[in-house]
Design an enzyme around this catalytic site. Structure first.
Site, mmCIF file in Angstrom:
data_model
loop_
_atom_site.group_PDB
_atom_site.id
_atom_site.type_symbol
_atom_site.label_atom_id
_atom_site.label_comp_id
_atom_site.label_asym_id
_atom_site.label_seq_id
_atom_site.Cartn_x
_atom_site.Cartn_y
_atom_site.Cartn_z
ATOM 1 N N ASP A 58 -7.533 -54.224 2.316
ATOM 2 C CA ASP A 58 -7.683 -52.886 2.848
ATOM 3 C C ASP A 58 -6.611 -52.027 2.202
ATOM 4 O O ASP A 58 -5.611 -52.545 1.711
ATOM 5 C CB ASP A 58 -7.548 -52.884 4.371
ATOM 6 N N ASP B 297 -15.651 -57.745 9.137
ATOM 7 C CA ASP B 297 -14.358 -58.418 9.307
ATOM 8 C C ASP B 297 -13.909 -58.198 10.735
ATOM 9 O O ASP B 297 -14.267 -57.172 11.346
ATOM 10 C CB ASP B 297 -13.301 -57.827 8.362
ATOM 11 N N CYS C 24 -21.875 -77.315 18.504
ATOM 12 C CA CYS C 24 -21.115 -76.823 17.343
ATOM 13 C C CYS C 24 -20.738 -77.959 16.400
ATOM 14 O O CYS C 24 -20.356 -79.037 16.824
ATOM 15 C CB CYS C 24 -19.843 -76.125 17.851
ATOM 16 N N CYS D 118 -18.244 -77.903 14.223
ATOM 17 C CA CYS D 118 -16.898 -77.738 13.639
ATOM 18 C C CYS D 118 -16.027 -78.960 13.914
ATOM 19 O O CYS D 118 -16.317 -79.784 14.788
ATOM 20 C CB CYS D 118 -16.238 -76.461 14.190
ATOM 21 N N CYS E 221 -14.975 -79.387 17.621
ATOM 22 C CA CYS E 221 -16.031 -79.822 18.537
ATOM 23 C C CYS E 221 -16.539 -81.226 18.218
ATOM 24 O O CYS E 221 -17.057 -81.923 19.083
ATOM 25 C CB CYS E 221 -17.188 -78.836 18.519
ATOM 26 N N HIS F 214 -12.545 -73.533 15.492
ATOM 27 C CA HIS F 214 -13.827 -73.364 16.180
ATOM 28 C C HIS F 214 -14.346 -71.929 16.090
ATOM 29 O O HIS F 214 -15.509 -71.693 15.744
ATOM 30 C CB HIS F 214 -13.729 -73.769 17.655
HETATM 31 C C1 LIG Z 1 -10.705 -53.062 14.428
HETATM 32 N N1 LIG Z 1 -11.426 -51.866 14.079
HETATM 33 C C2 LIG Z 1 -11.274 -51.302 12.875
HETATM 34 N N2 LIG Z 1 -11.823 -50.105 12.587
HETATM 35 C C3 LIG Z 1 -11.437 -49.832 11.313
HETATM 36 C C4 LIG Z 1 -11.659 -48.700 10.514
HETATM 37 C C5 LIG Z 1 -11.060 -48.651 9.237
HETATM 38 C C6 LIG Z 1 -11.198 -47.464 8.403
HETATM 39 O O1 LIG Z 1 -11.837 -46.422 8.775
HETATM 40 N N3 LIG Z 1 -10.555 -47.453 7.202
HETATM 41 C C7 LIG Z 1 -9.838 -48.549 6.756
HETATM 42 N N4 LIG Z 1 -9.259 -48.450 5.539
HETATM 43 N N5 LIG Z 1 -9.699 -49.693 7.489
HETATM 44 C C8 LIG Z 1 -10.277 -49.756 8.748
HETATM 45 C C9 LIG Z 1 -10.072 -50.904 9.564
HETATM 46 C C10 LIG Z 1 -9.235 -52.079 9.092
HETATM 47 C C11 LIG Z 1 -10.108 -53.203 8.562
HETATM 48 C C12 LIG Z 1 -9.272 -54.312 7.974
HETATM 49 C C13 LIG Z 1 -8.368 -55.017 8.777
HETATM 50 C C14 LIG Z 1 -7.597 -56.030 8.225
HETATM 51 C C15 LIG Z 1 -7.702 -56.340 6.878
HETATM 52 C C16 LIG Z 1 -8.602 -55.639 6.080
HETATM 53 C C17 LIG Z 1 -9.387 -54.613 6.630
HETATM 54 C C18 LIG Z 1 -10.655 -50.903 10.840
HETATM 55 N N6 LIG Z 1 -10.564 -51.830 11.837
HETATM 56 ZN ZN LIG Z 2 -16.706 -75.807 17.384
#
Ligand SMILES: CNc1nc2cc3c(=O)[nH]c(N)nc3c(CCc3ccccc3)c2[nH]1
Ligand SMILES: [Zn+2]
Length: 374
Positions: free
Chosen positions: A95, A268, A306, A308, A311, A337
């Site tokens: 990111d 993710d 499961c 895994c 489990c 898990h």
């Molecule tokens: C939990 N909700 C959540 N909404 C998001 C919106 C955005 C967004 O609008 N722009 C960017 N650049 N990243 C976002 C992320 C982080 C995702 C991520 C986390 C960890 C590692 C790699 C990527 C978000 N995460």
């Molecule tokens: Zn499992």
């Protein structure tokens, strides 16, 4: 040189936006729809690369914000890049840091130039811009980089959302100019808050810049799920069908099914690994808090269906004991898990799409999954 990232459509569902595909990257080709485990600080917490490979993880995520602050992207580059540094030879997506600055950094100040903030580690003054975020990701050597964007908070006034989304487009152009490696694919990120016209405008502007893939940002930020689904319905049809769509920060099994149905290919979420560490596991019937007293003498596995490692080899009683005794192996087993559960869920969903029975798969899912799940 062929594009670093290429999406191959394998099967489009005839009744919904669901589709099965293959994402080709310099570190391998991976099936979509896919769930990507998060490894913020160059490790998927408590997991070894070998365990991740065994459970079928293809692309894992890491974070510019964290690695820029510690150990520094120069050190990672000296070590041969992130793949070599963390011993992972499959896909890595990073990111851009924008989101983390807002959710972690302190005293942020946004300008057209970029974002000034204080490190959450030592409070030092830091600055990220589209150029710096792109250069850092080029140095890390991830297969997929995300453009430096502002995740519009929820709720946000229309005018703020409009100005921020337009700046995110300008920042995306600056990332394209700064991007210096042909063996890495830069994804644009669609913003627009919860406003359909801004979502359409953002999708149109970014599509015209012809990225190899698109993140759908600004969602899973506290909005009700029906609003997230509405924004998806208004965004994915405006993105090219031959490019992958990545719904950022999502999610739990229910959001994965509903996201796939609305044309999302990549997901993710930190949720499965995070809740595992406090003894909460994910099953088709919802959550099972294995460290609870009710499981003290329960010799069944977390989930009898499961496949895994946890489990197949251990009981709820044993895993609960490990948590009560504060043994690290306990949280490793719940993490194994939860990740296996989601990766396997995506494999089964993909198979259903290919066999033209996605709607039946979704029907059955909702029979078991608790409706009140928050
Ligand atoms: C939990 N909700 C959540 N909404 C998001 C919106 C955005 C967004 O609008 N722009 C960017 N650049 N990243 C976002 C992320 C982080 C995702 C991520 C986390 C960890 C590692 C790699 C990527 C978000 N995460
Ligand atoms: Zn499992």
């Amino acid at each position: 040189m062929t594009d670093a990232i290429r999406y191959e459509l394998v099967k489009q569902c005839a009744h919904t936006g669901a589709r099965a595909g293959i994402l080709h990257t310099p570190h391998g080709s991976f099936n979509t729809p896919m769930f990507m485990p998060v490894g913020t600080q160059a490790t998927v917490k408590a997991m070894s690369p070998r365990e991740l490979t065994e459970m079928g993880a293809g692309i894992i995520l890491s974070n510019t914000y964290h690695l820029f602050l510690r150990p520094g992207h120069e050190l990672v580059a000296e070590a041969g890049g992130l793949h070599k540094f963390m011993g992972w030879d499959r896909g890595i997506l990073t990111d851009s840091g924008g989101f983390q600055v807002f959710s972690l950094g302190d005293l942020r100040k946004i300008s057209e130039e970029g974002v000034a903030f204080r490190s959450h580690i030592d409070g030092s003054r830091q600055f990220l811009s589209p150029e710096i975020a792109t250069q850092v990701q080029n140095a890390l050597g991830s297969d997929i980089l995300m453009a430096f964007d502002e995740c519009v908070p929820y709720p946000a006034e229309y005018d703020y959302a409009k100005r921020s989304t337009e700046r995110t487009t300008r920042w995306a152009e600056r990332c394209l100019k700064a991007h210096s490696r042909a063996d890495q694919g830069l994804f644009g990120i669609v913003q627009g808050g919860m406003y359909k016209d801004l979502r359409a405008q953002s999708a149109a502007e970014l599509t015209s810049l012809d990225f190899p893939g698109y993140g759908i940002g600004g969602l899973s930020v506290g909005e009700p799920k029906h609003l997230m689904y509405e924004m998806l319905e208004h965004t994915t049809p405006r993105l090219p069908t031959n490019k992958p769509r990545y719904l950022m920060g999502v999610g739990t099994a229910d959001c994965l099914v509903e996201g796939v149905m609305r044309g999302v290919d990549m997901f993710d979420c930190v949720f499965p690994t995070r809740v595992a560490r406090n003894g909460t596991t994910m099953t088709k019937n919802g959550r099972l808090v294995v460290k609870n007293a009710e499981f003290a003498r329960d010799l069944r596995p977390i989930d009898p269906d499961c496949g895994c490692y946890a489990c197949q080899n251990f009981s709820r009683a044993y895993i609960r004991h490990l948590f009560k005794a504060d043994e690290i192996f306990g949280l490793r087993l719940t993490t194994i898990h939860n990740l296996y559960h989601l990766l396997d869920f995506m494999r089964r969903m993909r198979q259903a799409i290919i066999e033209d029975r996605f709607l039946a798969f979704r029907e059955e899912f909702w029979e078991y999954y608790p409706k009140e799940e928050n």
